[in-house]
Design a protein around this motif. Structure first.
Motif, PDB file in Angstrom:
ATOM      1  N   UNK A 194       0.855  -1.200   0.000  1.00 51.20           N
ATOM      2  CA  UNK A 194       0.000   0.000   0.000  1.00 51.20           C
ATOM      3  C   UNK A 194       0.888   1.245   0.000  1.00 51.20           C
ATOM      4  N   UNK A 195       1.874   1.247   0.885  1.00 49.06           N
ATOM      5  CA  UNK A 195       2.722   2.449   0.998  1.00 49.06           C
ATOM      6  C   UNK A 195       3.633   2.618  -0.217  1.00 49.06           C
ATOM      7  N   UNK A 196       3.899   1.499  -0.906  1.00 46.82           N
ATOM      8  CA  UNK A 196       4.786   1.567  -2.071  1.00 46.82           C
ATOM      9  C   UNK A 196       4.039   1.788  -3.374  1.00 46.82           C
ATOM     10  N   UNK A 197       2.709   1.797  -3.324  1.00 39.57           N
ATOM     11  CA  UNK A 197       1.933   1.942  -4.559  1.00 39.57           C
ATOM     12  C   UNK A 197       2.005   3.388  -5.072  1.00 39.57           C
ATOM     13  N   UNK A 198       2.322   3.522  -6.347  1.00 39.54           N
ATOM     14  CA  UNK A 198       2.540   4.865  -6.912  1.00 39.54           C
ATOM     15  C   UNK A 198       1.346   5.793  -6.751  1.00 39.54           C
ATOM     16  N   UNK A 199       0.143   5.240  -6.949  1.00 36.60           N
ATOM     17  CA  UNK A 199      -1.048   6.088  -6.878  1.00 36.60           C
ATOM     18  C   UNK A 199      -1.471   6.335  -5.432  1.00 36.60           C
ATOM     19  N   UNK A 200      -1.152   5.399  -4.538  1.00 41.70           N
ATOM     20  CA  UNK A 200      -1.630   5.526  -3.159  1.00 41.70           C
ATOM     21  C   UNK A 200      -0.643   6.263  -2.255  1.00 41.70           C
ATOM     22  N   UNK A 201       0.633   6.192  -2.581  1.00 41.05           N
ATOM     23  CA  UNK A 201       1.604   6.793  -1.661  1.00 41.05           C
ATOM     24  C   UNK A 201       1.439   8.316  -1.520  1.00 41.05           C
ATOM     25  N   UNK A 202       0.959   9.047  -2.549  1.00 38.30           N
ATOM     26  CA  UNK A 202       0.734  10.477  -2.310  1.00 38.30           C
ATOM     27  C   UNK A 202      -0.493  10.743  -1.426  1.00 38.30           C
ATOM     28  N   UNK A 203      -1.322   9.713  -1.225  1.00 38.14           N
ATOM     29  CA  UNK A 203      -2.575   9.910  -0.487  1.00 38.14           C
ATOM     30  C   UNK A 203      -2.465   9.421   0.958  1.00 38.14           C
ATOM     31  N   UNK A 204      -1.887   8.219   1.111  1.00 42.61           N
ATOM     32  CA  UNK A 204      -1.895   7.580   2.431  1.00 42.61           C
ATOM     33  C   UNK A 204      -0.637   7.932   3.212  1.00 42.61           C
TER      34      UNK A 204
END
Ligand code: MCA
Ligand code: AMP
Length: 585
Positions: free
Chosen positions: A493-503
């Motif tokens: 989750x933390x390494x996902x390109x789309x999610x890391x700017x959010x989470x």
């Protein structure tokens, strides 16, 4: 067409291409299996080592040349043991051409070559796996529901010499090749379609290489964030299958409906290997579907066994209640399922309500057993009804040793004739040999006196029966029978390109659920920049499905203002579960 098959003078054993003299066989004239046809290999190139599984298959052919080994429901075709052995010999000869002179009878290898393969559950899968075994290589079955990134991880870790790719998964070819590098060929696994040939020959059998050669590598999640390759030898997998055959009395009249994935022990050993070792027939489906299984069960007597995870039984019960109960097919369904010889549940805890409902419908008390990738099966209730104890996974299987130890001290808990609980440890020829290229993890998973530490907590009753109480670690989640590392999901989750700017922060836990056993739940805080847009579950799942298998992707998302940590900066996951997921009173 019917012909008389005879043995050439001078051949007095089965090490040749013929059945015993005088045996009448019906067969079609085109007499070379499809691999051999398509690849122009001569029959002299084709042989098969005398591994126990192949000897058992040969015995099945000799007892009945028409005996069906595999019914492939996607192809709607059936394949005899004779045809299977021939297709295996032909593919094995082809694989050997890629293994650069590798000879498994030579003892100096420290690592056998790995061959990874991706094929839907069906005949082609079985031929691939057996051919890899026949070549003395390590079979690395890839998961059919993994997205490219997970397949690439497995390939990078397994470092295979060769990859076999079924055309169903051609879309992954470029990505796998990119990961594997040009030195690792990817060859197409040609679908086999020549079915129901009463194949008149056996391939040539050669003496076996040592059974201590490594055979199977299954990727399994642990308390670390990266799945490890768990390696078992031929000795181990043969023992695992034989121990089940003995305990559950698999036999040549058995007919298994197989609906489980084939990158785990449950589907590979309990389902496929043990049934074929006993000379039974495996009817293979690419995926579980409750309606299909009920339709088959309605044909009373046409199948004898079924094995699955608790989620599958939950779905079968739901389907019966919604679509069968009160209809004209109700009595045929009940009678059909009650006529089965053996129905087994395992891989996760079976919820009592599911067990009760299934018993009401079928008259069967599901046989529960306990296993793990590293041990195969360790414990099982008995075949006899009186040896099925509610909530228990029974006693040690033949040849397997089980003990309980104190969680903190590691001290062995001796039987006192009363209920005791502790950590389960296992010893025996059923144990895996190592985690691939991870000597430290391997060493850490054993006690000094050679017992494997399962990480499961159990109670042992006065009569010696075991009851699984759960995992020691909150970081291991079991959902739908799949083991999932909470740490792996957090990292992705933390390494996902789309999610890391959010989470900003995330904690993953397993939340109890009657259908799935546990559900993967994510508790997250958002970055200030994302506060206005927020994050919903559908978006999280959409992004994560590119990184990991759907069964690992959270199905619950809670966005919170902050995640509590102790003075050491650690999150207490048990507190998180109580705080956000405590059942309503
Ligand atoms: C799928 N979904 C899930 C899970 N799997 N959600 C939560 N937990 C899961 N485990 C989601 C999908 O993402 C999908 O969401 C939606 O549920 C429906 O998916 P569907 O395809 O219908 O699910 P399924 O394919 O029917 O899967 C259910 C299943 C499967 C048949 C129970 O999980 C399964 O085959 N499990 C068996 C695993 C197994 O063999 N374990 C053995 C390993 P969306 O619609 O959003 O995409 S353990 C072992 O080998 C040891 C030795 C042992 O003891 O046996
Ligand atoms: P895996 O590592 O995927 O092979 O999963 C093995 C784990 O599944 C075990 O360590 C247990 O936690 C769990 N398990 C297997 N069978 C059972 C069972 N009958 N009841 C409860 N848990 C089980």
């Amino acid at each position: 067409m019917s012909i008389e098959v005879s043995v050439s003078p001078g051949h007095h054993d089965y090490n040749d291409w013929h059945f015993p003299a005088g045996q009448r066989l019906d067969f079609l004239p085109a007499s070379v299996p499809s691999y051999a046809n398509s690849r122009r290999l001569s029959k002299d190139d084709q042989s098969i080592p005398e591994l126990p599984l192949f000897l058992a298959a040969r015995a099945s052919v000799l007892a009945d040349p028409h005996k069906v080994a595999i019914i492939d429901k996607s192809k709607d075709k059936s394949f005899t043991f004779g045809q299977l052995l021939n297709d295996v010999a032909a593919l094995k000869a082809e694989l050997q051409q890629y293994l650069a002179g590798y000879d498994p009878t030579v003892s100096s290898y420290t690592e056998e070559p790995r061959i990874a393969f991706l094929a839907p559950a069906g005949y082609d899968y079985v031929v691939a796996q057996w051919a890899i075994w026949a070549a003395g290589a390590v079979s690395v079955p890839l998961c059919t529901s993994h997205p490219l990134k997970e397949l690439q991880y497995t390939i990078s870790d397994a470092d295979p010499s060769l990859i076999l790719l079924h055309p169903t998964f051609k879309k992954f070819e470029a990505g796998l090749q990119e990961q594997a590098g040009a030195a690792t060929p990817i060859i197409p696994l040609t679908p086999l379609t020549e079915s129901s040939r009463n194949f008149p020959f056996l391939p040539r059998f050669t003496s076996s290489f040592p059974l201590s050669r490594r055979a199977l590598m299954i990727y399994t999640s642990g308390t670390t964030s990266r799945p490890k390759g768990c390696i078992s030898t031929h000795e181990t997998i043969t023992f695992q299958a034989r121990s089940l055959v003995e305990a559950w009395k698999y036999n040549r009249n058995d007919h298994l409906i197989h609906v489980l994935p084939l990158h785990h022990i449950h589907g590979i050993i309990n389902g496929l290997t043990a049934t074929l070792l006993a000379g039974g027939t495996v009817e293979m489906y690419p995926k579980f579907d409750a309606k299909t299984v009920w339709n088959r069960w309605q044909q009373k007597g046409s199948t004898t066994m079924f094995m699955a995870v608790p989620t599958v039984y939950s779905r079968l019960v739901d389907y019966f209640d919604t679509n069968i109960r009160g209809t004209e097919s109700e009595s045929a369904s009940r009678e059909g399922v009650s006529a089965l010889r053996l129905i087994v549940s395992g891989s996760a805890a079976l919820p009592t309500p599911v067990k009760r409902k299934f018993a009401e419908i079928s008259g069967h008390e599901l046989l529960e057993r306990y296993g793990m990738t590293e041990i195969g099966m360790g414990l099982s209730c008995g075949l006899e009804r009186e040896k099925r104890i509610d909530g228990s996974v029974g006693w040690a299987l033949p040849g397997v040793k089980v003990r309980l130890t104190e969680e903190k001290s590691g001290q062995v808990i001796t039987s006192s004739g009363k209920d005791e609980s502790g950590m389960i440890e296992i010893k025996g020829p059923n144990l895996f040999s190592e985690y691939f290229r991870r000597p430290e993890s391997t060493a850490d998973s054993f006690t000094q006196d050679g017992w494997f530490k399962t990480g499961d907590v159990a109670k042992r009753a006065a009569n010696g029966a075991y009851f699984i109480l759960g995992r020691d670690s909150v970081d291991i989640i079991k959902s739908g029978g799949y083991k999932i590392s909470a740490l792996e999901v957090e990292r992705k989750i933390l390494g996902n390109e789309a999610l890391s700017p959010i989470i900003s922060e995330v904690v993953v836990v397993g939340v109890e659920d009657e259908e799935w056993g546990q559900r993967v739940a994510a508790v997250a805080t958002l970055k200030d920049s994302a506060a206005s847009t927020g994050l919903d579950l559908a978006t999280l799942r959409k992004y994560l499905k590119e990184d990991m298998a759907a069964y690992k992707v959270p199905t619950i998302l809670k966005i919170v203002d902050s995640i509590e940590r102790n003075a050491m900066g650690k999150v207490n996951k048990k507190d998180i579960l109580k705080q956000y997921f405590a059942p309503l009173q």
